[in-house]
Design a protein around this motif. Structure first.
Motif, PDB file in Angstrom:
ATOM      1  N   MET A 133      -0.450  13.888 -13.860  1.00 53.17           N
ATOM      2  CA  MET A 133      -0.823  14.883 -15.156  1.00 53.17           C
ATOM      3  C   MET A 133      -1.315  13.655 -16.136  1.00 53.17           C
ATOM      4  O   MET A 133      -0.409  12.891 -16.580  1.00 53.17           O
ATOM      5  N   GLN A 134      -2.468  13.712 -16.864  1.00 54.12           N
ATOM      6  CA  GLN A 134      -2.660  12.969 -17.978  1.00 54.12           C
ATOM      7  C   GLN A 134      -2.160  13.464 -19.117  1.00 54.12           C
ATOM      8  O   GLN A 134      -2.061  14.713 -19.565  1.00 54.12           O
ATOM      9  N   TRP A 135      -1.402  12.794 -20.107  1.00 52.22           N
ATOM     10  CA  TRP A 135      -0.461  13.237 -20.954  1.00 52.22           C
ATOM     11  C   TRP A 135      -1.062  12.321 -22.139  1.00 52.22           C
ATOM     12  O   TRP A 135      -1.433  11.176 -22.317  1.00 52.22           O
ATOM     13  N   VAL A 136      -1.100  13.050 -23.424  1.00 51.95           N
ATOM     14  CA  VAL A 136      -1.663  12.357 -24.763  1.00 51.95           C
ATOM     15  C   VAL A 136      -0.751  12.694 -25.740  1.00 51.95           C
ATOM     16  O   VAL A 136      -0.268  13.904 -25.987  1.00 51.95           O
ATOM     17  N   ASP A 137      -0.120  11.815 -26.477  1.00 51.93           N
ATOM     18  CA  ASP A 137       0.701  11.894 -27.635  1.00 51.93           C
ATOM     19  C   ASP A 137       1.880  12.592 -27.200  1.00 51.93           C
ATOM     20  O   ASP A 137       2.462  12.298 -26.396  1.00 51.93           O
ATOM     21  N   VAL A 138       2.444  13.613 -28.169  1.00 51.00           N
ATOM     22  CA  VAL A 138       3.431  14.402 -28.015  1.00 51.00           C
ATOM     23  C   VAL A 138       2.877  16.025 -28.195  1.00 51.00           C
ATOM     24  O   VAL A 138       2.571  16.399 -29.108  1.00 51.00           O
ATOM     25  N   LEU A 139       2.947  16.434 -26.894  1.00 49.48           N
ATOM     26  CA  LEU A 139       2.459  17.833 -26.842  1.00 49.48           C
ATOM     27  C   LEU A 139       3.166  18.926 -27.458  1.00 49.48           C
ATOM     28  O   LEU A 139       4.484  19.184 -27.034  1.00 49.48           O
ATOM     29  N   ALA A 140       2.795  19.804 -28.455  1.00 49.37           N
ATOM     30  CA  ALA A 140       3.566  20.691 -29.105  1.00 49.37           C
ATOM     31  C   ALA A 140       4.212  21.797 -28.150  1.00 49.37           C
ATOM     32  O   ALA A 140       5.414  22.221 -28.584  1.00 49.37           O
ATOM     33  N   PRO A 141       3.855  22.127 -27.144  1.00 47.33           N
ATOM     34  CA  PRO A 141       4.458  23.181 -26.460  1.00 47.33           C
ATOM     35  C   PRO A 141       5.716  22.690 -25.861  1.00 47.33           C
ATOM     36  O   PRO A 141       6.669  23.619 -25.399  1.00 47.33           O
ATOM     37  N   LEU A 142       6.048  21.433 -25.727  1.00 46.18           N
ATOM     38  CA  LEU A 142       7.509  21.152 -25.361  1.00 46.18           C
ATOM     39  C   LEU A 142       8.360  21.347 -26.392  1.00 46.18           C
ATOM     40  O   LEU A 142       9.654  21.185 -26.082  1.00 46.18           O
ATOM     41  N   TYR A 143       8.052  21.534 -27.645  1.00 43.62           N
ATOM     42  CA  TYR A 143       9.242  21.439 -29.091  1.00 43.62           C
ATOM     43  C   TYR A 143       9.069  22.725 -29.820  1.00 43.62           C
ATOM     44  O   TYR A 143       9.780  22.695 -30.649  1.00 43.62           O
ATOM     45  N   ARG A 144       8.218  23.639 -29.376  1.00 37.90           N
ATOM     46  CA  ARG A 144       8.124  24.810 -29.816  1.00 37.90           C
ATOM     47  C   ARG A 144       9.608  25.470 -29.780  1.00 37.90           C
ATOM     48  O   ARG A 144      10.248  25.537 -28.780  1.00 37.90           O
ATOM     49  N   GLU A 145      10.129  26.199 -30.567  1.00 40.49           N
ATOM     50  CA  GLU A 145      11.295  27.313 -30.504  1.00 40.49           C
ATOM     51  C   GLU A 145      11.096  27.879 -29.120  1.00 40.49           C
ATOM     52  O   GLU A 145      10.201  28.981 -29.088  1.00 40.49           O
ATOM     53  N   GLY A 146      12.092  28.074 -28.350  1.00 41.32           N
ATOM     54  CA  GLY A 146      11.979  28.677 -26.956  1.00 41.32           C
ATOM     55  C   GLY A 146      11.019  28.332 -26.085  1.00 41.32           C
ATOM     56  O   GLY A 146      10.682  29.226 -25.296  1.00 41.32           O
ATOM     57  N   ALA A 147      10.728  27.071 -26.125  1.00 38.93           N
ATOM     58  CA  ALA A 147       9.827  26.586 -25.076  1.00 38.93           C
ATOM     59  C   ALA A 147      10.085  26.625 -23.815  1.00 38.93           C
ATOM     60  O   ALA A 147      11.226  26.255 -23.398  1.00 38.93           O
ATOM     61  N   PRO A 148       9.308  27.313 -22.796  1.00 36.92           N
ATOM     62  CA  PRO A 148       9.634  27.399 -21.628  1.00 36.92           C
ATOM     63  C   PRO A 148       9.953  26.257 -20.491  1.00 36.92           C
ATOM     64  O   PRO A 148      10.490  26.087 -19.449  1.00 36.92           O
ATOM     65  N   VAL A 149       9.562  24.865 -21.125  1.00 38.08           N
ATOM     66  CA  VAL A 149       9.484  23.360 -20.343  1.00 38.08           C
ATOM     67  C   VAL A 149      10.130  22.608 -21.460  1.00 38.08           C
ATOM     68  O   VAL A 149       9.716  22.745 -22.635  1.00 38.08           O
ATOM     69  N   GLY A 150      10.558  21.368 -21.108  1.00 37.79           N
ATOM     70  CA  GLY A 150      10.963  20.549 -22.056  1.00 37.79           C
ATOM     71  C   GLY A 150      10.728  19.111 -21.239  1.00 37.79           C
ATOM     72  O   GLY A 150      10.200  19.078 -20.173  1.00 37.79           O
ATOM     73  N   LEU A 151      11.029  18.165 -21.835  1.00 32.80           N
ATOM     74  CA  LEU A 151      10.767  16.795 -21.441  1.00 32.80           C
ATOM     75  C   LEU A 151      11.605  16.571 -20.214  1.00 32.80           C
ATOM     76  O   LEU A 151      11.410  15.880 -19.256  1.00 32.80           O
ATOM     77  N   ASP A 152      12.825  17.155 -20.132  1.00 35.46           N
ATOM     78  CA  ASP A 152      13.597  16.876 -18.904  1.00 35.46           C
ATOM     79  C   ASP A 152      13.037  17.575 -17.632  1.00 35.46           C
ATOM     80  O   ASP A 152      13.454  17.476 -16.422  1.00 35.46           O
ATOM     81  N   ASP A 153      12.071  18.299 -17.601  1.00 32.25           N
ATOM     82  CA  ASP A 153      11.566  19.047 -16.673  1.00 32.25           C
ATOM     83  C   ASP A 153      10.084  17.963 -16.100  1.00 32.25           C
ATOM     84  O   ASP A 153       9.252  18.377 -15.254  1.00 32.25           O
ATOM     85  N   LEU A 154       9.992  16.916 -16.930  1.00 37.22           N
ATOM     86  CA  LEU A 154       8.886  16.068 -16.540  1.00 37.22           C
ATOM     87  C   LEU A 154       9.538  14.544 -16.204  1.00 37.22           C
ATOM     88  O   LEU A 154      10.630  14.248 -16.780  1.00 37.22           O
ATOM     89  N   ARG A 155       8.786  13.788 -15.655  1.00 36.29           N
ATOM     90  CA  ARG A 155       9.085  12.288 -15.467  1.00 36.29           C
ATOM     91  C   ARG A 155       8.037  11.315 -16.179  1.00 36.29           C
ATOM     92  O   ARG A 155       6.989  11.468 -15.559  1.00 36.29           O
ATOM     93  N   PRO A 156       8.095  10.859 -17.196  1.00 37.10           N
ATOM     94  CA  PRO A 156       7.068   9.902 -17.799  1.00 37.10           C
ATOM     95  C   PRO A 156       7.103   8.756 -16.681  1.00 37.10           C
ATOM     96  O   PRO A 156       7.836   8.236 -16.087  1.00 37.10           O
ATOM     97  N   VAL A 157       5.650   8.241 -16.463  1.00 33.56           N
ATOM     98  CA  VAL A 157       5.553   7.359 -15.453  1.00 33.56           C
ATOM     99  C   VAL A 157       4.799   6.108 -16.293  1.00 33.56           C
ATOM    100  O   VAL A 157       5.504   4.956 -16.032  1.00 33.56           O
ATOM    101  N   ALA A 158       3.984   6.022 -17.077  1.00 33.65           N
ATOM    102  CA  ALA A 158       3.403   4.916 -17.572  1.00 33.65           C
ATOM    103  C   ALA A 158       2.359   5.346 -18.889  1.00 33.65           C
ATOM    104  O   ALA A 158       1.844   6.402 -18.941  1.00 33.65           O
ATOM    105  N   GLN A 159       2.596   4.736 -19.999  1.00 33.62           N
ATOM    106  CA  GLN A 159       1.586   4.689 -21.183  1.00 33.62           C
ATOM    107  C   GLN A 159       0.587   3.598 -20.628  1.00 33.62           C
ATOM    108  O   GLN A 159       0.919   2.500 -20.425  1.00 33.62           O
ATOM    109  N   LEU A 160      -0.872   3.974 -20.682  1.00 36.53           N
ATOM    110  CA  LEU A 160      -1.864   3.008 -20.635  1.00 36.53           C
ATOM    111  C   LEU A 160      -2.575   2.415 -21.782  1.00 36.53           C
ATOM    112  O   LEU A 160      -2.915   1.352 -21.828  1.00 36.53           O
ATOM    113  N   ALA A 161      -2.743   3.349 -22.710  1.00 38.13           N
ATOM    114  CA  ALA A 161      -3.353   2.750 -24.097  1.00 38.13           C
ATOM    115  C   ALA A 161      -2.894   3.815 -25.219  1.00 38.13           C
ATOM    116  O   ALA A 161      -2.522   4.753 -24.898  1.00 38.13           O
ATOM    117  N   THR A 162      -3.264   3.399 -26.397  1.00 37.09           N
ATOM    118  CA  THR A 162      -3.251   4.209 -27.485  1.00 37.09           C
ATOM    119  C   THR A 162      -4.434   4.247 -28.104  1.00 37.09           C
ATOM    120  O   THR A 162      -5.267   3.196 -28.118  1.00 37.09           O
TER     121      THR A 162
END
Length: 322
Positions: free
Chosen positions: A96-125
């Motif tokens: 999955m392409q990921w950009v910045d820090v996505l709000a759905p992970l940090y809203r109260e009661g979020a159904p998913v969190g960073l622990d449900d994902l595995r960061p692989v690599a940052q390519l650029a900013t």
């Protein structure tokens, strides 16, 4: 692979035939599987979608990885639709392409969190360009600050009020002693809505990635007031930084790749190394220069730490806002 009923399969990158020598296409190691699903959790045409497609193209055409790479757009709920699809269906061949820090992970009661994902690599900013309409009353960044202080500026957002953009405008306001409570934000369903609204002056100002801003600037439909980078960009040399205008903050949106927490260590290692090669390639360097990106590779551990740190800061902003 899961059914794509109701979804748009917007790009298919064909398998590259074995041929040539050196770094020619087809000489990279096989991917964990021959069918690679590459999810973009936003609509086509934006900066994240463009980065994903360039990454996929480079993986195949530069011979870094072999296999069919299908780029699939799954927009909705600020990225949550795509994220939940990844956590439910992701495997060793789902990126999955990921950009910045996505709000759905940090809203109260979020159904998913960073622990449900595995960061692989940052390519650029990517820094952002502060843009307003070509005929706007906001001729300079000073005009924008004065308008902010008076509560007379509308800020277009490419997502919801619970996105990172409002937190950055809050930083700008606080840096100049302006009460951020008076900022007027207008959320939208994406940058494809924001830019026309700025051009038509239905809203006053927005943050746009350089690759999307440049064509409108060249056509004289937008005016650039500032760049959120620490230094001026070579692709936009006449646009001053925030720091040049007395605002001691910056804003970069990291472009990277993540996988599901169910992905194996071997797959994460494979894709991390493949993406390192993408970041070193001539194709990616040319893409980054053309689109105002700064090439900055981070491996799994470093990228995960960046996401945790940025996420903690953003999470505090959301809690304070609520």
């Amino acid at each position: 692979m899961a059914s794509r009923k109701g979804r748009s399969l917007l790009a298919v990158l064909a398998i590259v035939a074995l041929a040539g020598c050196g770094t020619a296409a087809g000489e990279g190691p096989d991917a964990p599987g021959s069918q690679i699903r590459y999810i973009v959790p936003f609509s086509s045409g934006g900066g994240t979608d463009t980065a994903a497609r360039e990454t996929a193209r480079t993986l195949t055409e530069a011979g870094i990885a072999r296999g069919d790479i299908y780029v699939e757009n799954l927009p909705g709920a600020g990225g949550l639709v795509g994220i939940q699809t990844l956590t439910r269906q992701g495997d060793d061949n789902t990126l999955m392409q990921w950009v910045d820090v996505l709000a759905p992970l940090y809203r109260e009661g979020a159904p998913v969190g960073l622990d449900d994902l595995r960061p692989v690599a940052q390519l650029a900013t990517s820094p952002m360009v502060v843009v307003t309409g070509a005929d706007s009353r906001l001729r300079t960044f000073r005009d924008l600050l004065d308008g902010m202080a008076a509560g007379e500026v509308t800020f277009g957002l490419s997502s919801t009020l619970q996105s990172k953009e409002p937190s950055k405008w809050k930083e700008v306001a606080e840096a100049r002693g302006i009460d951020p409570a008076g900022l007027n934000f207008v959320p939208s369903e994406g940058v494809s809505q924001v830019i026309p609204d700025v051009v038509s002056e239905r809203i006053d100002v927005a943050l746009v990635v350089p690759t999307l801003a440049r064509s409108y600037l060249n056509k004289g439909e937008l005016r650039a007031l500032a760049i959120t980078a620490d230094e001026r960009l070579g692709s936009l040399p006449d646009v001053p930084t925030l720091r040049e205008q007395g605002v001691s903050t910056s804003y970069y949106r990291a472009q990277g790749v993540i996988m599901s927490a169910d992905a194996s260590d071997q797959a994460v290692d494979y894709w991390a190394e493949a993406l390192r090669e993408v970041s070193r390639s001539e194709e990616w360097e040319q893409y980054a220069e053309k689109n105002g990106l700064l090439v900055q590779y981070k491996g799994p551990e470093e990228y995960a730490e960046w996401l945790r740190t940025e996420g903690a800061t953003f999470g505090r902003y959301l809690r304070e806002r609520d």
